[in-house]
Scaffold this motif. Structure first.
Motif, PDB file in Angstrom:
ATOM      1  N   GLU B  76      -1.931  10.721  75.623  1.00  0.00           N
ATOM      2  CA  GLU B  76      -1.115  10.778  76.842  1.00  0.00           C
ATOM      3  C   GLU B  76      -2.101  10.928  78.002  1.00  0.00           C
ATOM      4  OE1 GLU B  76       1.992  10.395  77.508  1.00  0.00           O
ATOM      5  OE2 GLU B  76       3.289  11.234  75.940  1.00  0.00           O
ATOM      6  N   TYR B  77      -2.437   9.813  78.598  1.00  0.00           N
ATOM      7  CA  TYR B  77      -3.487   9.834  79.612  1.00  0.00           C
ATOM      8  C   TYR B  77      -3.167  10.715  80.811  1.00  0.00           C
ATOM      9  CZ  TYR B  77      -5.834   6.274  76.925  1.00  0.00           C
ATOM     10  OH  TYR B  77      -6.466   5.615  75.911  1.00  0.00           O
ATOM     11  N   ASP B  78      -1.884  10.769  81.177  1.00  0.00           N
ATOM     12  CA  ASP B  78      -1.499  11.621  82.311  1.00  0.00           C
ATOM     13  C   ASP B  78      -1.945  13.066  82.085  1.00  0.00           C
ATOM     14  OD1 ASP B  78      -0.379   9.434  83.433  1.00  0.00           O
ATOM     15  OD2 ASP B  78       1.708  10.067  83.183  1.00  0.00           O
ATOM     16  N   LYS B  79      -1.742  13.519  80.844  1.00  0.00           N
ATOM     17  CA  LYS B  79      -2.112  14.903  80.530  1.00  0.00           C
ATOM     18  C   LYS B  79      -3.625  15.079  80.581  1.00  0.00           C
ATOM     19  CE  LYS B  79      -0.188  18.832  79.193  1.00  0.00           C
ATOM     20  NZ  LYS B  79       1.162  19.283  79.590  1.00  0.00           N
ATOM     21  N   LEU B  80      -4.333  14.113  80.025  1.00  0.00           N
ATOM     22  CA  LEU B  80      -5.795  14.178  80.054  1.00  0.00           C
ATOM     23  C   LEU B  80      -6.293  14.237  81.495  1.00  0.00           C
ATOM     24  CD1 LEU B  80      -8.662  14.008  78.959  1.00  0.00           C
ATOM     25  CD2 LEU B  80      -8.334  11.554  78.597  1.00  0.00           C
ATOM     26  N   LEU B  81      -5.695  13.400  82.336  1.00  0.00           N
ATOM     27  CA  LEU B  81      -6.100  13.382  83.743  1.00  0.00           C
ATOM     28  C   LEU B  81      -5.767  14.711  84.424  1.00  0.00           C
ATOM     29  CD1 LEU B  81      -5.150   9.717  84.713  1.00  0.00           C
ATOM     30  CD2 LEU B  81      -7.423  10.658  84.236  1.00  0.00           C
ATOM     31  N   SER B  82      -4.616  15.293  84.068  1.00  0.00           N
ATOM     32  CA  SER B  82      -4.249  16.593  84.645  1.00  0.00           C
ATOM     33  C   SER B  82      -5.273  17.661  84.300  1.00  0.00           C
ATOM     34  CB  SER B  82      -2.895  17.061  84.111  1.00  0.00           C
ATOM     35  OG  SER B  82      -1.880  16.190  84.521  1.00  0.00           O
ATOM     36  N   VAL B  83      -5.716  17.630  83.045  1.00  0.00           N
ATOM     37  CA  VAL B  83      -6.673  18.630  82.591  1.00  0.00           C
ATOM     38  C   VAL B  83      -8.008  18.458  83.312  1.00  0.00           C
ATOM     39  CG1 VAL B  83      -8.032  19.374  80.604  1.00  0.00           C
ATOM     40  CG2 VAL B  83      -5.583  18.992  80.353  1.00  0.00           C
ATOM     41  N   ILE B  84      -8.442  17.221  83.423  1.00  0.00           N
ATOM     42  CA  ILE B  84      -9.692  16.954  84.148  1.00  0.00           C
ATOM     43  C   ILE B  84      -9.552  17.382  85.605  1.00  0.00           C
ATOM     44  CG2 ILE B  84     -11.250  15.149  84.978  1.00  0.00           C
ATOM     45  CD1 ILE B  84     -10.713  13.619  82.370  1.00  0.00           C
ATOM     46  N   SER B  85      -8.409  17.053  86.203  1.00  0.00           N
ATOM     47  CA  SER B  85      -8.181  17.442  87.605  1.00  0.00           C
ATOM     48  C   SER B  85      -8.200  18.950  87.774  1.00  0.00           C
ATOM     49  CB  SER B  85      -6.834  16.910  88.100  1.00  0.00           C
ATOM     50  OG  SER B  85      -6.846  15.515  88.121  1.00  0.00           O
ATOM     51  N   PHE B  86      -7.587  19.654  86.835  1.00  0.00           N
ATOM     52  CA  PHE B  86      -7.576  21.116  86.921  1.00  0.00           C
ATOM     53  C   PHE B  86      -8.993  21.653  86.998  1.00  0.00           C
ATOM     54  CE2 PHE B  86      -8.118  25.227  84.937  1.00  0.00           C
ATOM     55  CZ  PHE B  86      -7.229  26.010  85.652  1.00  0.00           C
ATOM     56  N   LEU B  87      -9.848  21.171  86.098  1.00  0.00           N
ATOM     57  CA  LEU B  87     -11.225  21.666  86.079  1.00  0.00           C
ATOM     58  C   LEU B  87     -11.960  21.315  87.365  1.00  0.00           C
ATOM     59  CD1 LEU B  87     -12.379  21.047  82.412  1.00  0.00           C
ATOM     60  CD2 LEU B  87     -11.911  23.224  83.525  1.00  0.00           C
ATOM     61  N   GLN B  88     -11.659  20.140  87.889  1.00  0.00           N
ATOM     62  CA  GLN B  88     -12.380  19.716  89.089  1.00  0.00           C
ATOM     63  C   GLN B  88     -11.833  20.352  90.365  1.00  0.00           C
ATOM     64  OE1 GLN B  88     -12.225  15.441  88.683  1.00  0.00           O
ATOM     65  NE2 GLN B  88     -14.385  15.410  88.056  1.00  0.00           N
ATOM     66  N   ASP B  89     -10.511  20.490  90.433  1.00  0.00           N
ATOM     67  CA  ASP B  89      -9.896  20.985  91.666  1.00  0.00           C
ATOM     68  C   ASP B  89      -9.721  22.493  91.678  1.00  0.00           C
ATOM     69  OD1 ASP B  89      -9.815  18.302  92.133  1.00  0.00           O
ATOM     70  OD2 ASP B  89      -7.673  18.106  91.738  1.00  0.00           O
ATOM     71  N   GLU B  90      -8.960  23.003  90.705  1.00  0.00           N
ATOM     72  CA  GLU B  90      -8.684  24.430  90.652  1.00  0.00           C
ATOM     73  C   GLU B  90      -9.946  25.216  90.339  1.00  0.00           C
ATOM     74  OE1 GLU B  90      -5.671  26.150  91.003  1.00  0.00           O
ATOM     75  OE2 GLU B  90      -4.940  24.267  91.806  1.00  0.00           O
ATOM     76  N   CYS B  91     -10.822  24.597  89.587  1.00  0.00           N
ATOM     77  CA  CYS B  91     -12.030  25.297  89.172  1.00  0.00           C
ATOM     78  C   CYS B  91     -13.266  24.753  89.870  1.00  0.00           C
ATOM     79  CB  CYS B  91     -12.195  25.224  87.658  1.00  0.00           C
ATOM     80  SG  CYS B  91     -11.201  26.442  86.779  1.00  0.00           S
ATOM     81  N   CYS B  92     -13.029  24.163  91.066  1.00  0.00           N
ATOM     82  CA  CYS B  92     -14.143  23.551  91.778  1.00  0.00           C
ATOM     83  C   CYS B  92     -15.154  24.598  92.206  1.00  0.00           C
ATOM     84  CB  CYS B  92     -13.650  22.811  93.017  1.00  0.00           C
ATOM     85  SG  CYS B  92     -13.004  23.933  94.266  1.00  0.00           S
ATOM     86  N   ILE B  93     -16.373  24.146  92.355  1.00  0.00           N
ATOM     87  CA  ILE B  93     -17.418  25.033  92.835  1.00  0.00           C
ATOM     88  C   ILE B  93     -17.402  24.982  94.358  1.00  0.00           C
ATOM     89  CG2 ILE B  93     -19.902  25.403  92.927  1.00  0.00           C
ATOM     90  CD1 ILE B  93     -19.873  23.860  90.127  1.00  0.00           C
ATOM     91  N   ASP B  94     -16.966  26.088  94.952  1.00  0.00           N
ATOM     92  CA  ASP B  94     -16.818  26.121  96.400  1.00  0.00           C
ATOM     93  C   ASP B  94     -17.889  27.033  97.011  1.00  0.00           C
ATOM     94  OD1 ASP B  94     -16.066  26.154  98.997  1.00  0.00           O
ATOM     95  OD2 ASP B  94     -14.020  26.868  98.649  1.00  0.00           O
ATOM     96  N   GLU B  95     -18.948  26.411  97.515  1.00  0.00           N
ATOM     97  CA  GLU B  95     -20.067  27.180  98.077  1.00  0.00           C
ATOM     98  C   GLU B  95     -19.898  27.416  99.580  1.00  0.00           C
ATOM     99  OE1 GLU B  95     -22.015  28.581  96.210  1.00  0.00           O
ATOM    100  OE2 GLU B  95     -22.273  27.426  94.382  1.00  0.00           O
ATOM    101  N   THR B  96     -18.775  26.951 100.117  1.00  0.00           N
ATOM    102  CA  THR B  96     -18.567  27.043 101.571  1.00  0.00           C
ATOM    103  C   THR B  96     -17.917  28.359 101.989  1.00  0.00           C
ATOM    104  OG1 THR B  96     -16.356  26.080 101.497  1.00  0.00           O
ATOM    105  CG2 THR B  96     -18.201  24.544 101.632  1.00  0.00           C
ATOM    106  N   LYS B  97     -17.883  29.337 101.111  1.00  0.00           N
ATOM    107  CA  LYS B  97     -17.230  30.593 101.518  1.00  0.00           C
ATOM    108  C   LYS B  97     -18.255  31.696 101.737  1.00  0.00           C
ATOM    109  CE  LYS B  97     -14.407  31.340  98.080  1.00  0.00           C
ATOM    110  NZ  LYS B  97     -14.471  30.381  97.005  1.00  0.00           N
TER     111      LYS B  97
END
Lengths: 97, 97
Positions: B76-97
């Motif tokens: 189910e590609y949608d789910k795979l993409l959601s998981v990848i997005s979660f890691l990239q977006d929700e778990c993004c490395i934010d050095e601007t704080k």
DNA sequence: AAAACATTTCGATAATACTAGAAATATATT
DNA sequence: AATATATTTCTAGTATTATCGAAATGTTTT
């Protein structure tokens, strides 16, 4: 990274409490967050949180650094990047076959 | 996607056998791979494999489509993409704080 | 409708994980 | 050295997961 190491990382991320902890640590950046702060924010008992933290450490997803009597937890970015790479590379969508 | 849904996906990917199955299915593309082929390739008993497959289905990571007496499993590609997005977006490395 | 094939469900056992109170350890402050 | 603070380890009960042989189900071919 072996498939077992990747599976171990997924396994430890596969629990709502631990995933919240991990997410919180990523947001926190370099210095991380103390165990006590996590405890207060998540509202779970010391011992339970401590076990979840050591699970994340055992998977190499986070590390701990002491400062006085406070233990800070922070993300192991290399591991996070490995996991993201695995999903993108090993699990890439290859329509050219 | 709630944090519980993401955690569930990680949990089910967090087992070497299931991760191998998932990886194999992603490589296979649209049509997927039959249960029997997975059984032969991985060399594990029917019943064990069947349980692992239903775990992946329950997490929404894969689906099954019957063709005659063969059941194909596919990602189910949608789910795979959601998981990848979660890691990239929700778990993004934010050095601007 | 019987036989062959593909896969799941049942049933049972063993292993692992989750939870949390209480006790222990480690560090800092007085 | 006594007390306070921060965190882990001990202990133990409960729950979930993993495994797989055997039986059952669904599908096709003869």
């Amino acid at each position: 990274m072996t498939i077992e190491e990747i599976a171990k990382a997924f396994k430890e991320l596969g629990h709502a409490t631990r995933l919240l902890v991990f997410k919180r640590l990523v947001k926190a950046g370099e210095k991380g967050v103390s165990v006590g702060t996590l405890k207060d924010e998540l509202g779970i008992p010391n011992s339970t949180l401590s076990h979840h933290i050591s699970s994340l450490v055992s998977a190499g997803l986070i590390k701990q650094q002491r400062e006085g009597r406070v233990l800070y937890c922070s993300v192991e970015y290399d591991k996070l990047l490995s996991v993201i790479s695995f999903l993108q590379d090993e699990c890439c969508i290859d329509e050219t076959k």
